[in-house]
Enzyme design. Structure first.
Site, PDB file in Angstrom:
ATOM      1  N   ASN A 526     -68.192 -30.907  44.134  1.00 25.09           N
ATOM      2  CA  ASN A 526     -68.756 -30.442  45.398  1.00 25.09           C
ATOM      3  C   ASN A 526     -70.230 -30.719  45.632  1.00 25.09           C
ATOM      4  O   ASN A 526     -70.695 -30.591  46.753  1.00 25.09           O
ATOM      5  CB  ASN A 526     -68.532 -28.938  45.532  1.00 25.09           C
ATOM      6  CG  ASN A 526     -67.071 -28.586  45.498  1.00 25.09           C
ATOM      7  OD1 ASN A 526     -66.294 -29.040  46.319  1.00 25.09           O
ATOM      8  ND2 ASN A 526     -66.689 -27.786  44.518  1.00 25.09           N
ATOM      9  N   TYR A 527     -70.983 -31.047  44.570  1.00 28.67           N
ATOM     10  CA  TYR A 527     -72.431 -31.151  44.742  1.00 28.67           C
ATOM     11  C   TYR A 527     -73.038 -32.495  44.362  1.00 28.67           C
ATOM     12  O   TYR A 527     -74.162 -32.783  44.759  1.00 28.67           O
ATOM     13  CB  TYR A 527     -73.126 -30.049  43.934  1.00 28.67           C
ATOM     14  CG  TYR A 527     -72.919 -28.689  44.530  1.00 28.67           C
ATOM     15  CD1 TYR A 527     -73.619 -28.310  45.678  1.00 28.67           C
ATOM     16  CD2 TYR A 527     -72.024 -27.782  43.978  1.00 28.67           C
ATOM     17  CE1 TYR A 527     -73.432 -27.063  46.240  1.00 28.67           C
ATOM     18  CE2 TYR A 527     -71.831 -26.535  44.535  1.00 28.67           C
ATOM     19  CZ  TYR A 527     -72.533 -26.182  45.666  1.00 28.67           C
ATOM     20  OH  TYR A 527     -72.342 -24.947  46.232  1.00 28.67           O
ATOM     21  N   LEU A 528     -72.321 -33.255  43.555  1.00 24.82           N
ATOM     22  CA  LEU A 528     -72.927 -34.480  43.056  1.00 24.82           C
ATOM     23  C   LEU A 528     -72.445 -35.681  43.865  1.00 24.82           C
ATOM     24  O   LEU A 528     -71.249 -35.970  43.881  1.00 24.82           O
ATOM     25  CB  LEU A 528     -72.567 -34.651  41.578  1.00 24.82           C
ATOM     26  CG  LEU A 528     -73.054 -33.488  40.708  1.00 24.82           C
ATOM     27  CD1 LEU A 528     -72.606 -33.657  39.274  1.00 24.82           C
ATOM     28  CD2 LEU A 528     -74.577 -33.371  40.787  1.00 24.82           C
TER      29      LEU A 528
END
Length: 569
Positions: A526-528
């Site tokens: 979800n973030y990288l």
DNA sequence: CTAGAGACTTAGCACAACTCGT
DNA sequence: ACGAGTTGTGCTAAGTCTCTAG
């Protein structure tokens, strides 16, 4: 259907009018399996006397019976909520009789379900195969839809079955009955010109609509919080992929102006307006510590958790000096999913002084930022950069941290396992930043011991291989023939091989130990920005399969297509 | 500005499925 | 071929953020 094209530079809205699709066709949801009544020999008893329950009451009783060995069924709130909702499902006779949960005996039911699950495990191979085939059939029939010109995988095509609600943390509604969803509760969304999904025989959908401004296929209202649940597409779908890409492009836009913004909020720490100071300090936390925005929550509706804007005075402690550092803020609060956030952070003097000011004359349960909420903060952010909201900082800081850490930790001379350890360490730095924790796996201790035993065995093997090598060297000195030379070479090879195996095991042990309570999956998913990982793999000749499993490769297909080795976030 | 509905992303956990050594 | 241990997947709760109406 697998071929997709993306514009190489900027993601764009496919349609300019805000619509998400032109054509949408699907088969509707798979309904939950109907309740199967208990065989008559499995009895429920009340106050020591066995008693036949009505179908509705029996079903809800089985939900409780199935959970009996979970600790939470012993909690007072759980029991109270369950009993309250269970009584609503009883006939009036049952309700009159069953007035005390303590007098209920669910043991026979619990035993029955345990036996069932044992039986399922012990099924013959053919029977297991049959079930697998049936699941596959269901997937093929209901698991896909047509959106515009693509056949797309659906994420969750099954309606959630009824059961007892178990929220996370200290949830006031734990134990409440999550009721069975009927076709009459379900809204279908598809295009007018598609073949509409048919409701089960003798039933009707609540509504069939054709709203192409949204991406969901099916929705219903859940009875615990009254919120809407959706059936949507899989992350591998075009619509999710484009959105994901867009998210990372917004984060990259933040990269371009983040220094300006940082300068700005530092200036705002000095503002004469309290509201602006609070906004600036909150933004500093969000930026520096990757805190979540922290929307307000309705009290008593869910567990008491907070994010940045909803922090209360009781969640921080100020230390003018702590462990040799000046101006330390100690955070201790429950965040999303009731995961504890604990951190001691040195901050700038001006932030510290501001916090003291915000806390003046307040009770522990008062809001730290009483002049601020997420809506005010996001409105401000929107003015600073198009598309900027609080959560973009998390994405930005996570991705930039991965990129930096990869640069720092990757050693060109190291072998594949060592490089992958470096990747995992970079990933771990992000997970720690984002506070992605997990319960240590139940098998952790044992699995570490096993690995250690393997390492010890490998060390013995290495010692032996080295002894052999010495022997071969001595042999060669004496004999000086071709055969001894060859033997020496092969012993050398053997030592090298065992050394490499040993190193691999040691690396694995380090990795696992460091990962004990850290969850890497959430940040990875979800973030990288996946293009960072793809570029890293290409640069160092790492097969992408070492970093992303099949599902992840499908989700990130857009990035795998797009990024080359000099991609810069 | 406030409240609530709605849509969508992010989250950890349980368990199923697979893998690997014996 | 088997079972223990590991990895992957499904599930669904819990967030964020936007929009609308008052």
């Amino acid at each position: 259907s697998g071929v997709r094209s993306f514009e190489a530079v900027e993601p764009h809205e496919r349609y300019t009018d805000g619509s998400k699709w032109r054509f949408l066709e699907h088969k509707g949801p798979v309904m939950a399996a109907p309740y199967e009544p208990l065989p008559s020999n499995v009895r429920f008893s009340y106050d020591g006397k066995s008693m036949k329950l009505s179908l509705g009451a029996e079903e809800v009783a089985t939900f409780f019976a199935k959970m009996l060995d979970h600790e939470y069924t012993t909690k007072e709130i759980f029991q109270k909520n369950f009993f309250n909702d269970w009584r609503k499902e009883m006939t009036s006779e049952e309700r009159a009789k069953i007035t005390d949960l303590k007098k209920c005996n669910f043991n026979e039911m619990a035993e029955y379900f345990k036996a069932q699950s044992e039986a399922r495990k012990a099924m013959t191979k053919e029977d297991k195969l049959k079930i697998k085939a049936e699941n596959e059939r269901l997937l093929q029939e209901y698991g896909f839809c047509i959106m515009d010109n693509h056949k797309e995988r659906i994420a969750n095509f099954r309606i959630e079955p009824p059961g007892l609600f178990r929220g996370r943390g200290d949830h006031p509604k734990m134990g409440m009955l999550k009721r069975r969803i009927r076709p009459e509760d379900i809204i279908i969304n598809c295009s007018k010109d598609s073949k509409h999904p048919k409701p089960p025989p003798g039933t009707k959908w609540k509504e069939v609509r054709h709203d192409n401004k949204v991406t969901w296929l099916v929705s219903w209202t859940e009875n615990i919080q009254g919120s809407i649940k959706y059936i949507m597409l899989n992350p591998s779908s075009r619509i999710k992929g484009e959105k994901d890409w867009q998210k990372y492009e917004t984060a990259r836009n933040l990269k371009k102006c983040v220094e300006r913004l940082r300068h700005q909020y530092r200036e705002d720490w000095k503002s004469k307006e309290m509201k602006i100071r609070q906004r600036a300090v909150a933004l500093y936390f969000i930026d520096k510590l990757a805190l979540r925005a922290g929307n307000e929550k309705e009290e008593g509706e869910s567990a008491d958790t907070v994010g940045c804007c909803s922090l209360r005075v009781e969640h921080i402690n100020l230390h003018a000096e702590k462990d040799g550092q000046e101006f330390v803020v100690e955070f201790d609060f429950l965040g999303k999913d009731s995961i504890r956030y604990y951190n001691k952070v040195p901050v700038e003097k001006r932030v510290f002084k501001n916090l003291q000011l915000f806390m003046e004359n307040k009770q522990p349960e008062d809001d730290l930022f009483d002049r601020l909420n997420t809506s005010i903060l996001n409105k401000h952010l929107q003015e600073l950069m198009d598309g900027l909201t609080a959560k973009v900082f998390r994405t930005y800081n996570a991705s930039i941290t991965l990129q930096q850490q990869l640069k720092e930790l990757t050693n060109p001379d190291e072998n594949l396992p060592a490089k992958i350890l470096s990747y995992n360490r970079a990933n771990r730095a992000v997970a720690i930043l984002c506070n992605h924790q997990r319960a240590a796996p139940k098998t952790f201790e044992k699995s570490m011991q096993n690995l250690q035993a393997k390492i010890d065995a490998k060390k013995d093997q290495l010692a032996e291989a080295k002894r052999d090598l010495k022997g071969a060297k001595a042999d060669l000195k004496v004999r000086r023939d071709e055969k001894s030379k060859k033997a020496l070479e092969s012993k050398k090879k053997a030592v090298e091989r065992v050394e490499e195996q040993l190193m691999k095991l040691e690396v694995q042990a380090t990795d696992r130990e460091e990962n004990k309570q850290i969850a890497l999956g959430t940040s990875k998913l979800n973030y990288l920005d996946p293009r960072i990982s793809v570029a890293w793999c290409k640069k160092w000749g790492i097969p992408i399969e070492k970093i992303y499993n099949k599902t992840q490769r499908e989700k990130f297909a857009w990035a795998i297509d797009m990024a080359d080795e000099d991609f810069e976030f």
